[in-house]
Design a protein around this motif. Sequence first.
Motif, PDB file in Angstrom:
ATOM      1  N   ASP A  22       0.820  -1.248   0.116  1.00  0.00           N
ATOM      2  CA  ASP A  22       0.046  -0.117   0.033  1.00  0.00           C
ATOM      3  C   ASP A  22       0.787   1.303   0.047  1.00  0.00           C
ATOM      4  O   ASP A  22       0.279   2.516   0.001  1.00  0.00           O
ATOM      5  N   MET A  23       2.087   1.169  -0.183  1.00  0.00           N
ATOM      6  CA  MET A  23       3.095   2.328  -0.026  1.00  0.00           C
ATOM      7  C   MET A  23       2.821   2.928  -1.452  1.00  0.00           C
ATOM      8  O   MET A  23       2.866   4.344  -1.278  1.00  0.00           O
ATOM      9  N   HIS A  24       2.203   2.313  -2.508  1.00  0.00           N
ATOM     10  CA  HIS A  24       2.029   3.068  -3.809  1.00  0.00           C
ATOM     11  C   HIS A  24       1.040   4.152  -3.676  1.00  0.00           C
ATOM     12  O   HIS A  24       0.887   5.209  -4.408  1.00  0.00           O
ATOM     13  N   ILE A  25       0.101   3.930  -2.393  1.00  0.00           N
ATOM     14  CA  ILE A  25      -1.082   5.079  -2.559  1.00  0.00           C
ATOM     15  C   ILE A  25      -0.492   6.303  -2.201  1.00  0.00           C
ATOM     16  O   ILE A  25      -0.959   7.491  -2.810  1.00  0.00           O
ATOM     17  N   LEU A  26       0.482   6.393  -1.301  1.00  0.00           N
ATOM     18  CA  LEU A  26       1.271   7.770  -0.906  1.00  0.00           C
ATOM     19  C   LEU A  26       2.074   8.038  -1.991  1.00  0.00           C
ATOM     20  O   LEU A  26       2.295   9.395  -2.194  1.00  0.00           O
ATOM     21  N   LEU A  27       3.021   7.185  -2.498  1.00  0.00           N
ATOM     22  CA  LEU A  27       4.143   7.424  -3.046  1.00  0.00           C
ATOM     23  C   LEU A  27       3.829   7.637  -4.432  1.00  0.00           C
ATOM     24  O   LEU A  27       4.857   8.174  -5.464  1.00  0.00           O
ATOM     25  N   ALA A  28       2.640   7.425  -5.113  1.00  0.00           N
ATOM     26  CA  ALA A  28       2.019   7.347  -6.554  1.00  0.00           C
ATOM     27  C   ALA A  28       3.380   7.241  -7.350  1.00  0.00           C
ATOM     28  O   ALA A  28       3.674   8.093  -8.276  1.00  0.00           O
ATOM     29  N   PRO A  29       3.749   5.811  -7.306  1.00  0.00           N
ATOM     30  CA  PRO A  29       4.786   5.475  -8.575  1.00  0.00           C
ATOM     31  C   PRO A  29       4.506   5.516  -9.836  1.00  0.00           C
ATOM     32  O   PRO A  29       3.354   5.398 -10.287  1.00  0.00           O
ATOM     33  N   ARG A  30       5.386   6.061 -10.732  1.00  0.00           N
ATOM     34  CA  ARG A  30       5.352   6.102 -12.065  1.00  0.00           C
ATOM     35  C   ARG A  30       6.017   4.817 -12.659  1.00  0.00           C
ATOM     36  O   ARG A  30       7.245   4.579 -12.583  1.00  0.00           O
ATOM     37  N   ILE A  31       5.583   3.765 -13.230  1.00  0.00           N
ATOM     38  CA  ILE A  31       6.141   2.581 -13.462  1.00  0.00           C
ATOM     39  C   ILE A  31       6.999   2.469 -14.667  1.00  0.00           C
ATOM     40  O   ILE A  31       6.733   3.011 -15.534  1.00  0.00           O
ATOM     41  N   LEU A  32       8.275   2.112 -14.460  1.00  0.00           N
ATOM     42  CA  LEU A  32       9.311   2.335 -15.346  1.00  0.00           C
ATOM     43  C   LEU A  32       9.407   0.875 -16.106  1.00  0.00           C
ATOM     44  O   LEU A  32       9.844   0.627 -17.295  1.00  0.00           O
ATOM     45  N   LYS A  33       9.446  -0.077 -15.329  1.00  0.00           N
ATOM     46  CA  LYS A  33       9.565  -1.560 -15.699  1.00  0.00           C
ATOM     47  C   LYS A  33       8.641  -2.551 -14.846  1.00  0.00           C
ATOM     48  O   LYS A  33       8.415  -2.242 -13.762  1.00  0.00           O
ATOM     49  N   LYS A  34       8.029  -3.447 -15.646  1.00  0.00           N
ATOM     50  CA  LYS A  34       7.158  -4.381 -15.066  1.00  0.00           C
ATOM     51  C   LYS A  34       7.494  -5.753 -15.511  1.00  0.00           C
ATOM     52  O   LYS A  34       7.684  -5.865 -16.628  1.00  0.00           O
ATOM     53  N   GLU A  35       7.535  -6.768 -14.502  1.00  0.00           N
ATOM     54  CA  GLU A  35       7.826  -8.293 -14.930  1.00  0.00           C
ATOM     55  C   GLU A  35       6.946  -9.141 -14.117  1.00  0.00           C
ATOM     56  O   GLU A  35       6.402  -9.020 -13.157  1.00  0.00           O
ATOM     57  N   SER A  36       6.780 -10.129 -14.732  1.00  0.00           N
ATOM     58  CA  SER A  36       5.985 -11.368 -14.183  1.00  0.00           C
ATOM     59  C   SER A  36       6.715 -12.143 -13.275  1.00  0.00           C
ATOM     60  O   SER A  36       7.901 -11.970 -13.279  1.00  0.00           O
ATOM     61  N   PHE A  37       6.307 -12.407 -12.165  1.00  0.00           N
ATOM     62  CA  PHE A  37       6.632 -13.242 -10.967  1.00  0.00           C
ATOM     63  C   PHE A  37       6.383 -14.646 -11.316  1.00  0.00           C
ATOM     64  O   PHE A  37       5.028 -14.805 -11.076  1.00  0.00           O
ATOM     65  N   ILE A  38       7.266 -15.466 -11.595  1.00  0.00           N
ATOM     66  CA  ILE A  38       6.841 -16.912 -11.513  1.00  0.00           C
ATOM     67  C   ILE A  38       7.046 -17.821 -10.325  1.00  0.00           C
ATOM     68  O   ILE A  38       8.205 -17.642  -9.817  1.00  0.00           O
ATOM     69  N   GLY A  39       5.793 -18.363  -9.796  1.00  0.00           N
ATOM     70  CA  GLY A  39       6.008 -19.238  -8.662  1.00  0.00           C
ATOM     71  C   GLY A  39       6.188 -20.593  -8.802  1.00  0.00           C
ATOM     72  O   GLY A  39       6.644 -21.108 -10.002  1.00  0.00           O
ATOM     73  N   LYS A  40       5.481 -21.432  -8.168  1.00  0.00           N
ATOM     74  CA  LYS A  40       5.695 -22.851  -8.302  1.00  0.00           C
ATOM     75  C   LYS A  40       5.025 -23.481  -9.656  1.00  0.00           C
ATOM     76  O   LYS A  40       3.967 -22.479 -10.092  1.00  0.00           O
ATOM     77  N   SER A  41       5.587 -24.513 -10.049  1.00  0.00           N
ATOM     78  CA  SER A  41       4.875 -25.187 -11.090  1.00  0.00           C
ATOM     79  C   SER A  41       3.739 -26.023 -10.400  1.00  0.00           C
ATOM     80  O   SER A  41       3.650 -26.692  -9.470  1.00  0.00           O
ATOM     81  N   ILE A  42       2.494 -26.088 -11.419  1.00  0.00           N
ATOM     82  CA  ILE A  42       1.508 -27.082 -11.256  1.00  0.00           C
ATOM     83  C   ILE A  42       1.346 -28.147 -11.944  1.00  0.00           C
ATOM     84  O   ILE A  42       1.639 -27.993 -13.334  1.00  0.00           O
ATOM     85  N   ALA A  43       0.956 -29.534 -11.851  1.00  0.00           N
ATOM     86  CA  ALA A  43       0.909 -30.506 -12.804  1.00  0.00           C
ATOM     87  C   ALA A  43      -0.354 -30.426 -13.752  1.00  0.00           C
ATOM     88  O   ALA A  43      -1.107 -30.015 -13.098  1.00  0.00           O
ATOM     89  N   GLU A  44      -0.068 -30.725 -14.774  1.00  0.00           N
ATOM     90  CA  GLU A  44      -1.018 -30.820 -15.684  1.00  0.00           C
ATOM     91  C   GLU A  44      -0.865 -32.363 -16.795  1.00  0.00           C
ATOM     92  O   GLU A  44       0.183 -32.664 -16.960  1.00  0.00           O
ATOM     93  N   ILE A  45      -1.918 -32.884 -16.786  1.00  0.00           N
ATOM     94  CA  ILE A  45      -2.015 -34.372 -17.330  1.00  0.00           C
ATOM     95  C   ILE A  45      -2.537 -34.371 -18.881  1.00  0.00           C
ATOM     96  O   ILE A  45      -3.445 -33.739 -19.234  1.00  0.00           O
ATOM     97  N   ARG A  46      -1.684 -34.795 -19.602  1.00  0.00           N
ATOM     98  CA  ARG A  46      -2.172 -34.884 -21.196  1.00  0.00           C
ATOM     99  C   ARG A  46      -2.911 -36.313 -21.291  1.00  0.00           C
ATOM    100  O   ARG A  46      -2.359 -37.316 -21.304  1.00  0.00           O
ATOM    101  N   ASN A  47      -4.300 -35.899 -21.401  1.00  0.00           N
ATOM    102  CA  ASN A  47      -4.983 -37.153 -21.344  1.00  0.00           C
ATOM    103  C   ASN A  47      -4.709 -38.120 -22.793  1.00  0.00           C
ATOM    104  O   ASN A  47      -5.113 -39.304 -22.551  1.00  0.00           O
TER     105      ASN A  47
END
Length: 294
Positions: A46-71
């Motif tokens: 919630d710091m962005h509410i006061l600091l009103a950032p102007r985004i210069l760079k945005k990246e996805s954050f990859i977390g854990k993997s999930i299983a997927e079955i090929r039927n």
Amino acid sequence: MRAKEIVFISGKGGTGKTTITSSFVNWLYKNGYEFVIADADVDAADMHILLAPRILKKESFIGKSIAEIRNDACTSCDLCRQYCRFEAIDIINSEYIVNPFRCDGCGLCQLVCPVDAIDMIPQTVGEWYVSDTNSGKMVHAKLYPGAENSGNLVTMVKHQAHLITDENDIPLIVVDGPPGIGCPVTSSLSGASYAIIAAEPTLSAIHDMERAIATAKHFNVPVGIIINKATLNEKNTQSIKDYANKRDIPVIGEIPFSRCVVDSLVDLKFTTDGCPELRDIFDKMFKKILEGLK
Ligand code: SF4
Ligand code: SF4
């Protein structure tokens, strides 16, 4: 030289941690200090509410993997379902399907599948940003609702902040840490130079302050306490001071309860700007924090 990190934590949410952190940031800026801001409260940034950032760079954050079955490759041997201790694999209309909300990403099903019909698919669980603010560069992040891995995202936020300080020879990172004592807090304390605990004079906040201090001590991070809304309960404020005295923990300052803090936040102002009556208290308190870093 690696930048020092001052981390604001609280043990409990709602003690004014982010208000104090943003006031410190504003005070540092107005007094000519160079620093980078890291909002490590990634579950509820919630710091962005006061600091009103102007985004210069945005990246996805990859977390854990999930299983997927090929039927089309699955022979319905049922081994994966039997081995999955999270009961994440169901049979729906004769097909083996992974429930992504149950899957823990352990990968055991992929190991036991005799026909290699299971893939582990990395999940995008959040985003992180580098931004400009009127007070300096800021690294912040957003974890998607219900997503895990917030500790790793905190580590990413701090890592990105260090890349900026290293590149620009900036000596300080101010971290708004998460509440509690869980994984994201330990990530925010790892490698920190100083932890400031924002405490309120309530019984639950005192209890959680003690847990936050124990966590910081476990990581050998020196600790200081700021008592917020100190005038609300002088007996509990005294208990915090007694607790600190007994353990040689400095009480950096006491912020009295003041209506101007609420009014400043409603007006989207830093309390350092919106509360002239607290200016001396902030000055003394923030100078003490910097002295504690030396
Ligand atoms: S990865 Fe682990 S938790 Fe997920 S379905 Fe496979 S065995 Fe179950
Ligand atoms: S282990 Fe492989 S073949 Fe057996 S049911 Fe699961 S996905 Fe199908």
